[in-house]
Design a protein around this motif. Structure first.
Motif, PDB file in Angstrom:
ATOM      1  N   SER A   1      -3.318  -4.558   5.852  1.00 50.15           N
ATOM      2  CA  SER A   1      -3.997  -3.617   6.732  1.00 50.15           C
ATOM      3  C   SER A   1      -5.379  -4.124   7.118  1.00 50.15           C
ATOM      4  O   SER A   1      -6.102  -4.689   6.289  1.00 50.15           O
TER       5      SER A   1
ATOM      6  N   ASP B   1       3.882   9.093   0.523  1.00 53.91           N
ATOM      7  CA  ASP B   1       3.687   8.821   1.946  1.00 53.91           C
ATOM      8  C   ASP B   1       4.974   9.077   2.728  1.00 53.91           C
ATOM      9  O   ASP B   1       6.064   8.672   2.302  1.00 53.91           O
TER      10      ASP B   1
ATOM     11  N   TYR C   1      -7.288  -1.928   9.512  1.00 57.68           N
ATOM     12  CA  TYR C   1      -8.049  -0.736   9.898  1.00 57.68           C
ATOM     13  C   TYR C   1      -7.178   0.483   9.676  1.00 57.68           C
ATOM     14  O   TYR C   1      -5.982   0.477   9.974  1.00 57.68           O
ATOM     15  N   GLU C   2      -7.787   1.542   9.147  1.00 57.79           N
ATOM     16  CA  GLU C   2      -7.079   2.793   8.929  1.00 57.79           C
ATOM     17  C   GLU C   2      -7.935   3.943   9.442  1.00 57.79           C
ATOM     18  O   GLU C   2      -9.162   3.881   9.392  1.00 57.79           O
ATOM     19  N   HIS C   3      -7.260   4.991   9.914  1.00 56.93           N
ATOM     20  CA  HIS C   3      -8.009   6.146  10.420  1.00 56.93           C
ATOM     21  C   HIS C   3      -7.089   7.360  10.456  1.00 56.93           C
ATOM     22  O   HIS C   3      -5.874   7.232  10.632  1.00 56.93           O
ATOM     23  N   GLU C   4      -7.683   8.538  10.310  1.00 61.16           N
ATOM     24  CA  GLU C   4      -6.921   9.779  10.419  1.00 61.16           C
ATOM     25  C   GLU C   4      -6.611  10.056  11.879  1.00 61.16           C
ATOM     26  O   GLU C   4      -7.393   9.733  12.780  1.00 61.16           O
TER      27      GLU C   4
ATOM     28  N   SER D   1      -2.331   3.042  10.051  1.00 60.46           N
ATOM     29  CA  SER D   1      -2.832   1.788   9.507  1.00 60.46           C
ATOM     30  C   SER D   1      -2.376   0.684  10.440  1.00 60.46           C
ATOM     31  O   SER D   1      -1.201   0.622  10.811  1.00 60.46           O
TER      32      SER D   1
ATOM     33  N   GLU E   1       0.803  -1.218   0.000  1.00 58.64           N
ATOM     34  CA  GLU E   1       0.000   0.000   0.000  1.00 58.64           C
ATOM     35  C   GLU E   1       0.838   1.271   0.000  1.00 58.64           C
ATOM     36  O   GLU E   1       0.314   2.377  -0.124  1.00 58.64           O
TER      37      GLU E   1
ATOM     38  N   SER F   1      -2.138   9.924   9.660  1.00 62.23           N
ATOM     39  CA  SER F   1      -3.082   8.816   9.729  1.00 62.23           C
ATOM     40  C   SER F   1      -2.323   7.580  10.188  1.00 62.23           C
ATOM     41  O   SER F   1      -1.085   7.586  10.274  1.00 62.23           O
TER      42      SER F   1
END
Length: 400
Positions: free
Chosen positions: A241, A203, A243-246, A230, A198, A228
């Motif tokens: 991955s 990044d 779960y991902e979140h800011e 991961s 990913e 963010s």
């Protein structure tokens, strides 16, 4: 009747004396560190985080401090030097007054970091277009090269990241444009590589932190000023991955060895600060999200994950910016206690038995005082009318 009134009055007076004596036993204490502003002290309520004493690191050591970690209950170990290429490993034992030099780290170091338990220093050096990653034991000062990156490979992570138990250290690299994660196992002294499908060239990878069992991975990354994370697990020779979140804040909130924006609670749960400033817990087993705290700038869990230190900036004065300690029990934070104020921490660390809290940060002052320009950025949660100065505060709070 007058005798009964006189007896009643006497009883009330005696009761008042007894109560005042109890109140004296419960009176709060303050933390006072010499040569700092009065607002550094915090009135404390009674509770499990009653401050016993404090220790300030020597001025010269604090000025040249690069990274520091606990080595035992009353011993810290640090990397000191005026320049990154001139670092030395030094040990300080309570009352932390005289550093003892153990060895020099070596020249050409691009990065050096201590494990959370203080047992190892890991360095990255560059010579003849080859990156060399070396593991140094702080017990016998022996060094071992654990990985090398050729000219076709490029180190792209901001720093090395340790697992909480100090067994694994990880970093990000690009191999012919393909993202890979390098992991060193300090018990075996070997390195492995895992693919990161990913990953994009845009990044910026700030940290890659493994769980204590080495099976799950928490990656903090940024693009522009946004952060963010991961979280996922190894699948064969690659990362997948889940779960991902800011994250809340921006890239200025991430420092070498700094306080967390996201971290492991255990191998199945993580804690992270969301865009709204709240501290959340996420459970990988059932995808449940729980709010732990509101308005948090950064946090640090204790080695056994039973306690938490966190920084809050509630308002626009230095007295509103406090460091708290609390007990993490399930999805609740209990016994929240303010332990210091007026400092923006860029490192907080608990000692092995949770009886001491190491804090390294910068003093903040009102902007109208005409402060000098800071040398490091503060988290974006610092109110606009306050500014951190190049006034590093390095000290240890010991609890009763």
């Amino acid at each position: 009747m007058s005798r009964r009134i006189a007896v009643l009055c006497a009883a009330l007076v005696l009761l008042g004396v007894l109560l005042s004596g109890c109140m004296r036993q419960l009176r709060s204490e303050t933390i006072i560190i010499p040569d700092t502003e009065e607002d550094s002290a915090v009135d404390q309520a009674s509770g499990p985080f009653k401050v016993k004493t404090y220790y300030r690191l020597p001025a010269q050591a604090a000025e040249n401090l690069y990274h520091i970690s606990w080595l035992g209950r009353d011993t810290v170990i640090g990397l000191f030097g005026e320049a990154r290429q001139e670092l030395s490993i030094e040990r300080l034992v309570s009352p932390y007054e005289t550093p003892e030099k153990l060895r020099d780290v070596g020249g050409n170091s691009l990065f050096a970091g201590l494990s959370p338990d203080g047992r190892y220093v890991c360095t990255i050096a560059l010579a003849d277009r080859v990156y060399t990653i070396t593991l140094i034991s702080t017990s016998d000062q022996q060094a071992k090269i654990t990985d090398t990156l050729t000219s076709k490979q490029l180190l792209v992570s901001k720093n090395l990241t340790w697992s909480d138990n100090g067994r694994y250290v990880s970093y990000m690299l690009s191999d012919n444009g393909q993202g890979s994660i390098g992991v060193i196992d300090t018990e075996t002294g070997t390195a492995k590589r895992y693919s990161l499908p990913e990953w994009k060239r845009s990044d910026v990878i700030y940290s890659i932190k493994l769980s204590d069992d080495g099976q799950r991975v928490l990656i903090v990354k940024g693009g522009g000023s946004r952060l963010s994370f991961s979280v996922g697990a190894w699948s064969g020779s690659g990362f997948v991955s889940q779960y991902e979140h800011e994250l809340g804040g921006d890239s200025s909130a991430i420092w070498v060895g700094g306080s967390s924006q996201a971290d492991w609670i255990n191998k199945d749960q993580i804690a992270y600060i969301g865009p709204d400033g709240s501290l959340y817990a996420y459970d990988l087993r059932n995808a449940a999200v729980t709010v732990l705290l509101g308005r948090v700038g950064s946090f640090q869990l204790s080695p056994d994950r039973k306690y938490i230190a966190y920084w809050k900036g509630k308002g626009s004065t230095t007295k509103d910016m406090r460091i708290y300690a609390g007990k993490l029990q399930g999805n609740n934070i209990l016994n929240e206690t303010a332990v210091y104020q007026g400092v923006v921490p860029f490192q907080m660390a608990w000692n092995p038995d949770n009886s001491g809290l190491l804090i390294e940060g910068q003093k903040v002052y009102a902007r109208e005082a005409g402060p000098a320009q800071p040398t490091q950025s503060a988290p974006s949660t610092v109110p606009s009318d306050l500014v951190p100065l190049h006034d590093n505060q390095s000290f240890i709070i010991e609890f009763e």
